[in-house]
Design a protein around this motif. Structure first.
Motif, PDB file in Angstrom:
ATOM      1  N   PHE A 165      14.098  -4.622  -4.770  1.00  0.00           N
ATOM      2  CA  PHE A 165      13.983  -4.998  -3.362  1.00  0.00           C
ATOM      3  C   PHE A 165      13.883  -3.779  -2.438  1.00  0.00           C
ATOM      4  CE2 PHE A 165      18.466  -4.462  -4.221  1.00  0.00           C
ATOM      5  CZ  PHE A 165      18.936  -3.778  -3.108  1.00  0.00           C
ATOM      6  N   GLY A 166      14.171  -2.590  -2.942  1.00  0.00           N
ATOM      7  CA  GLY A 166      14.102  -1.386  -2.116  1.00  0.00           C
ATOM      8  C   GLY A 166      14.007  -0.169  -3.011  1.00  0.00           C
ATOM      9  N   THR A 167      14.132   1.037  -2.421  1.00  0.00           N
ATOM     10  CA  THR A 167      14.000   2.258  -3.208  1.00  0.00           C
ATOM     11  C   THR A 167      15.038   3.297  -2.790  1.00  0.00           C
ATOM     12  OG1 THR A 167      12.363   3.191  -1.667  1.00  0.00           O
ATOM     13  CG2 THR A 167      11.519   1.988  -3.579  1.00  0.00           C
ATOM     14  N   LEU A 168      15.417   4.122  -3.764  1.00  0.00           N
ATOM     15  CA  LEU A 168      16.171   5.344  -3.522  1.00  0.00           C
ATOM     16  C   LEU A 168      15.220   6.489  -3.826  1.00  0.00           C
ATOM     17  CD1 LEU A 168      18.812   6.973  -3.047  1.00  0.00           C
ATOM     18  CD2 LEU A 168      19.301   6.673  -5.481  1.00  0.00           C
ATOM     19  N   MET A 169      15.080   7.410  -2.873  1.00  0.00           N
ATOM     20  CA  MET A 169      14.127   8.512  -3.042  1.00  0.00           C
ATOM     21  C   MET A 169      14.856   9.835  -2.912  1.00  0.00           C
ATOM     22  SD  MET A 169      11.040   9.878  -0.608  1.00  0.00           S
ATOM     23  CE  MET A 169      12.222  10.713   0.440  1.00  0.00           C
ATOM     24  N   ALA A 170      14.484  10.788  -3.772  1.00  0.00           N
ATOM     25  CA  ALA A 170      14.915  12.177  -3.623  1.00  0.00           C
ATOM     26  C   ALA A 170      13.664  13.020  -3.432  1.00  0.00           C
ATOM     27  CB  ALA A 170      15.696  12.645  -4.846  1.00  0.00           C
ATOM     28  N   PHE A 214      10.869   8.435  -6.776  1.00  0.00           N
ATOM     29  CA  PHE A 214      11.293   7.135  -6.239  1.00  0.00           C
ATOM     30  C   PHE A 214      11.824   6.289  -7.396  1.00  0.00           C
ATOM     31  CE2 PHE A 214       8.092   8.719  -3.417  1.00  0.00           C
ATOM     32  CZ  PHE A 214       8.397   8.240  -2.151  1.00  0.00           C
ATOM     33  N   VAL A 215      12.975   5.664  -7.200  1.00  0.00           N
ATOM     34  CA  VAL A 215      13.503   4.727  -8.200  1.00  0.00           C
ATOM     35  C   VAL A 215      13.842   3.418  -7.492  1.00  0.00           C
ATOM     36  CG1 VAL A 215      14.401   6.497  -9.748  1.00  0.00           C
ATOM     37  CG2 VAL A 215      15.842   5.641  -7.924  1.00  0.00           C
ATOM     38  N   PRO A 216      13.703   2.282  -8.197  1.00  0.00           N
ATOM     39  CA  PRO A 216      13.910   0.984  -7.544  1.00  0.00           C
ATOM     40  C   PRO A 216      15.387   0.623  -7.391  1.00  0.00           C
ATOM     41  CG  PRO A 216      13.306   0.668  -9.835  1.00  0.00           C
ATOM     42  CD  PRO A 216      13.225   2.144  -9.591  1.00  0.00           C
ATOM     43  N   LEU A 217      15.682  -0.087  -6.314  1.00  0.00           N
ATOM     44  CA  LEU A 217      16.976  -0.757  -6.146  1.00  0.00           C
ATOM     45  C   LEU A 217      16.798  -2.178  -6.671  1.00  0.00           C
ATOM     46  CD1 LEU A 217      17.823   0.362  -2.502  1.00  0.00           C
ATOM     47  CD2 LEU A 217      18.696   1.345  -4.612  1.00  0.00           C
ATOM     48  N   MET A 218      17.650  -2.589  -7.611  1.00  0.00           N
ATOM     49  CA  MET A 218      17.481  -3.868  -8.287  1.00  0.00           C
ATOM     50  C   MET A 218      18.609  -4.821  -7.928  1.00  0.00           C
ATOM     51  SD  MET A 218      14.750  -3.118 -10.141  1.00  0.00           S
ATOM     52  CE  MET A 218      14.676  -4.447 -11.345  1.00  0.00           C
ATOM     53  N   ALA A 219      18.274  -6.102  -7.816  1.00  0.00           N
ATOM     54  CA  ALA A 219      19.266  -7.157  -7.629  1.00  0.00           C
ATOM     55  C   ALA A 219      18.769  -8.404  -8.349  1.00  0.00           C
ATOM     56  CB  ALA A 219      19.492  -7.449  -6.150  1.00  0.00           C
ATOM     57  N   GLY A 236       0.784  -1.226   0.000  1.00  0.00           N
ATOM     58  CA  GLY A 236       0.000   0.000   0.000  1.00  0.00           C
ATOM     59  C   GLY A 236       0.817   1.276   0.000  1.00  0.00           C
ATOM     60  N   SER A 237       2.154   1.173   0.002  1.00  0.00           N
ATOM     61  CA  SER A 237       2.983   2.379  -0.006  1.00  0.00           C
ATOM     62  C   SER A 237       3.519   2.631  -1.415  1.00  0.00           C
ATOM     63  CB  SER A 237       4.149   2.234   0.971  1.00  0.00           C
ATOM     64  OG  SER A 237       5.045   1.234   0.532  1.00  0.00           O
ATOM     65  N   ILE A 238       3.993   3.862  -1.646  1.00  0.00           N
ATOM     66  CA  ILE A 238       4.567   4.189  -2.958  1.00  0.00           C
ATOM     67  C   ILE A 238       5.843   3.389  -3.181  1.00  0.00           C
ATOM     68  CG2 ILE A 238       5.564   6.035  -4.352  1.00  0.00           C
ATOM     69  CD1 ILE A 238       3.664   7.961  -2.941  1.00  0.00           C
ATOM     70  N   SER A 239       6.686   3.288  -2.152  1.00  0.00           N
ATOM     71  CA  SER A 239       7.895   2.477  -2.284  1.00  0.00           C
ATOM     72  C   SER A 239       7.538   1.029  -2.596  1.00  0.00           C
ATOM     73  CB  SER A 239       8.721   2.542  -0.993  1.00  0.00           C
ATOM     74  OG  SER A 239       9.352   3.791  -0.859  1.00  0.00           O
ATOM     75  N   GLY A 240       6.481   0.524  -1.948  1.00  0.00           N
ATOM     76  CA  GLY A 240       6.038  -0.837  -2.223  1.00  0.00           C
ATOM     77  C   GLY A 240       5.613  -1.019  -3.668  1.00  0.00           C
ATOM     78  N   GLU A 241       4.937  -0.010  -4.235  1.00  0.00           N
ATOM     79  CA  GLU A 241       4.537  -0.084  -5.636  1.00  0.00           C
ATOM     80  C   GLU A 241       5.757  -0.075  -6.558  1.00  0.00           C
ATOM     81  OE1 GLU A 241       1.909   2.563  -8.808  1.00  0.00           O
ATOM     82  OE2 GLU A 241       1.406   2.619  -6.672  1.00  0.00           O
ATOM     83  N   VAL A 242       6.751   0.751  -6.210  1.00  0.00           N
ATOM     84  CA  VAL A 242       7.984   0.792  -7.001  1.00  0.00           C
ATOM     85  C   VAL A 242       8.693  -0.555  -6.941  1.00  0.00           C
ATOM     86  CG1 VAL A 242      10.272   1.848  -7.172  1.00  0.00           C
ATOM     87  CG2 VAL A 242       8.275   3.277  -6.765  1.00  0.00           C
ATOM     88  N   VAL A 243       8.716  -1.170  -5.753  1.00  0.00           N
ATOM     89  CA  VAL A 243       9.350  -2.484  -5.594  1.00  0.00           C
ATOM     90  C   VAL A 243       8.607  -3.541  -6.412  1.00  0.00           C
ATOM     91  CG1 VAL A 243       9.784  -4.354  -3.941  1.00  0.00           C
ATOM     92  CG2 VAL A 243      10.389  -2.006  -3.351  1.00  0.00           C
ATOM     93  N   ALA A 247      20.513   5.872 -12.067  1.00  0.00           N
ATOM     94  CA  ALA A 247      21.908   5.461 -12.170  1.00  0.00           C
ATOM     95  C   ALA A 247      22.524   5.295 -10.781  1.00  0.00           C
ATOM     96  CB  ALA A 247      22.697   6.484 -12.982  1.00  0.00           C
ATOM     97  N   PHE A 248      22.174   6.191  -9.863  1.00  0.00           N
ATOM     98  CA  PHE A 248      22.685   6.072  -8.501  1.00  0.00           C
ATOM     99  C   PHE A 248      22.049   4.886  -7.778  1.00  0.00           C
ATOM    100  CE2 PHE A 248      24.517  10.210  -9.058  1.00  0.00           C
ATOM    101  CZ  PHE A 248      25.588  10.213  -8.192  1.00  0.00           C
ATOM    102  N   ALA A 249      20.803   4.594  -8.078  1.00  0.00           N
ATOM    103  CA  ALA A 249      20.163   3.421  -7.487  1.00  0.00           C
ATOM    104  C   ALA A 249      20.870   2.152  -7.930  1.00  0.00           C
ATOM    105  CB  ALA A 249      18.685   3.374  -7.891  1.00  0.00           C
ATOM    106  N   ASP A 250      21.317   2.122  -9.187  1.00  0.00           N
ATOM    107  CA  ASP A 250      22.074   0.964  -9.668  1.00  0.00           C
ATOM    108  C   ASP A 250      23.382   0.830  -8.893  1.00  0.00           C
ATOM    109  OD1 ASP A 250      20.067   0.522 -11.492  1.00  0.00           O
ATOM    110  OD2 ASP A 250      21.104   1.519 -13.146  1.00  0.00           O
TER     111      ASP A 250
END
Length: 534
Positions: free
Chosen positions: A291-296, A281-286, A242-249, A315-318
């Motif tokens: 699995f997570g997010t980087l937010m500005a 919000f951008v996703p952290l990928m593995a 239900g969160s924005i980060s969750g949607e990005v994930v 690019a920084f999230a990568d």
């Protein structure tokens, strides 16, 4: 001739500026100067056709504050945005497209508008009002403003290229710094902090955060925060669902918002702490999965992020994902080195020392049988018994180094065998209920899990006085749960002295990034629940 000279001077003045903000302000000031307007403004048009920046001249800061929010692009300004063509009016109010002026706005009548084009697209518009010394702007004013707008387009393009060059230089420096931090073995949290700092600086954000999952739960935690309000936000957690980060994930796609405080998906307690407005919000990928997010984020009323910011942040999230993956790989390498060393020691003890001791014991036992001296035979049998005890101790030590039960089995097979052995040895009916898929995922931690199960079952056998016991392994969200429960006499955790067994359990599970929970009550049995993040 005087106007032409002024236009040439204006072009030279614009070409000397490299800061985009300075160029935009200079454009509107020169436009007012050349056309003898009293008021001037320059509006920058966003991707959705609305004004995202509005610079003015001729209006004081106090007057702007009394007017309130800048225009978004309605009425006459909206017509200029839609048509992207020059617009000259004798009286704004008389035009049917006019929507009037807000309260405390200066009275304005004559109007001249001109689009500015850059990179083949309309970048924004120049708005001039109140021609000085005349009732309205002239055709010559319009022609001069068109020349200035063309010069402005070139100056804006130069300033944007200069800004992109500077940003790219800073980006390369930041990437080099991050790569150095990762390869030098910096702890993951420290590397993520560097990533958040540099991401925030490059996109001009008030705050940057990194959110990663909590072990064994359905929540994300802001493990890293840099910028305004960082100390209050660091460590805050919120549900994935239900969160924005969750949607990005879940989607693996970035999300940009003009004002997160008005979005119903946002976890508002955290939003209120940070006073967030525009966010991205951008996703952290593995391994191909988020699995997570980087937010500005900027605070309420701050500048909205554009597509370039989104690409830069991704690019920084990568880089952040690389830091976490590298740290995980390094940890796994170190773990394997330790396991290989322990395996080597265990093999040498088993194949060398124990066999030698066993041979000595057999020799002593044979000597005792052939001896006619009963006292000597007794002493020799005692020495054989002592050797047996040493061999048992060595075998227990070997099991600590390399659980022998794992020799030719998978984790689920080993746990079942452990349950059978415990039942035969203790007489406690032991049921083993395992999820084979979860057992396969936990294969890298098999040695630790066997030791945890062995310790827990040992406690049941020594203290519980149970008739039945269950050893279970199953999934709970993002964690695996190994559970050992019995129907024994139980105890009150608050009154029982803490033993070494519980301390060992906690230390071993903590090394896996998990946690242990013990539920027990007198006469109601005991449940030991071990959570291991997947």
């Amino acid at each position: 001739m005087d106007r032409r000279e002024r236009l040439i001077e204006a072009g030279l003045a614009l070409s000397s500026e490299l800061s985009l903000e300075a160029v935009l302000q200079r454009i509107v000031e020169l436009a007012v100067e050349i056309t003898d307007a009293r008021y001037g403004a320059l509006g920058v048009i966003g991707p959705d056709g609305r004004l995202i920046e509005f610079l003015t001249t001729g209006v004081s800061d106090e007057e702007r504050a009394r007017i309130g929010d800048p225009p978004k692009g309605h009425g006459v300004l909206g017509a200029l945005i839609r048509d992207s063509a020059p617009l000259r009016l004798a009286d704004i109010a008389a035009d049917p497209r006019s929507v009037g002026f807000p309260q405390n706005h200066p009275l304005m009548h004559s109007f001249l508008g001109m689009p500015i084009r850059s990179r083949g697209e309309t970048f924004g518009d120049i708005y001039l009002t109140e021609k000085q010394g005349a009732l309205e702007f002239t055709e010559q004013d319009e022609g001069d403003l068109a020349i200035l707008a063309a010069q402005a387009g070139v100056a804006i393009e130069n300033a944007r290229l200069y800004r992109e060059t500077q940003r790219r230089e800073r980006w390369l420096e930041a990437v080099s710094e991050i790569a150095t931090a990762i390869l030098s073995g910096t702890q993951p949290d420290e590397a993520l902090t560097v990533i958040a700092e540099r991401a925030r600086e490059l996109v001009g954000a008030d705050l940057a955060t990194v959110a990663i999952p909590e072990a064994g739960s359905e929540r994300l935690t802001l493990t890293v925060a840099d910028g305004k309000g960082a100390d209050e936000l660091r460590g805050q957690s919120f549900p994935i669902e239900g969160s924005i980060s969750g949607e990005v994930v879940s989607t693996g796609s970035p999300i940009a918002l003009e004002d997160i405080s008005k979005d119903p998906r946002a976890y508002q307690p955290v939003v209120r702490i940070g006073r967030f407005g525009p966010c991205i919000f951008v996703p952290l990928m593995a391994q191909g999965r988020a699995f997570g997010t980087l937010m500005a984020a900027n605070q309420l009323g701050g500048e909205v992020f554009d597509q370039d910011d989104a690409r830069l942040l991704q690019a920084f999230a990568d880089q952040a994902s690389l830091a976490l993956e590298y740290a995980r790989a390094q940890h796994e390498v170190q773990r394997l080195i330790v396991l290989e060393d322990r395996e080597r020691i265990a093999k040498e003890l088993h194949d060398g020392v124990i066999q030698s001791l066993f041979a000595v014991g057999m020799g002593l036992q044979g000597t005792a049988m052939m001896s006619g001296d009963e006292d000597l035979a007794r002493r020799l049998e005692g020495a054989v018994g002592e050797l047996d005890r040493v061999i048992r101790d060595l075998r227990n030590y070997i099991f600590g180094l390399r659980p022998g039960i794992l020799a030719d089995r998978q984790l689920d097979q080993a746990l079942r065998a452990l349950g059978e052995e415990f039942q035969q040895r203790s007489g406690v009916v032991t049921v083993v209920d395992l999820d084979g898929e979860i057992a396969a995922q936990l294969a890298p931690h098999a040695g630790d899990l066997i030791q945890l199960a062995r310790e827990s079952l040992s406690n049941v056998g020594r203290h519980a006085e149970a008739s039945t016991c269950r050893l279970s392994l199953y999934r709970n969200g993002h964690a695996a749960v190994m559970e050992i429960d019995d129907d024994g006499r139980g105890f009150d955790p608050a009154t029982v002295r803490r033993g070494e067994g519980l301390t060992n359990l906690e230390q071993r599970i903590a090394a896996l990034g998990g946690e242990v929970a013990i539920d027990s009550s007198p006469d109601e049995g005991t449940t030991v629940r071990l959570l291991v993040p997947l």
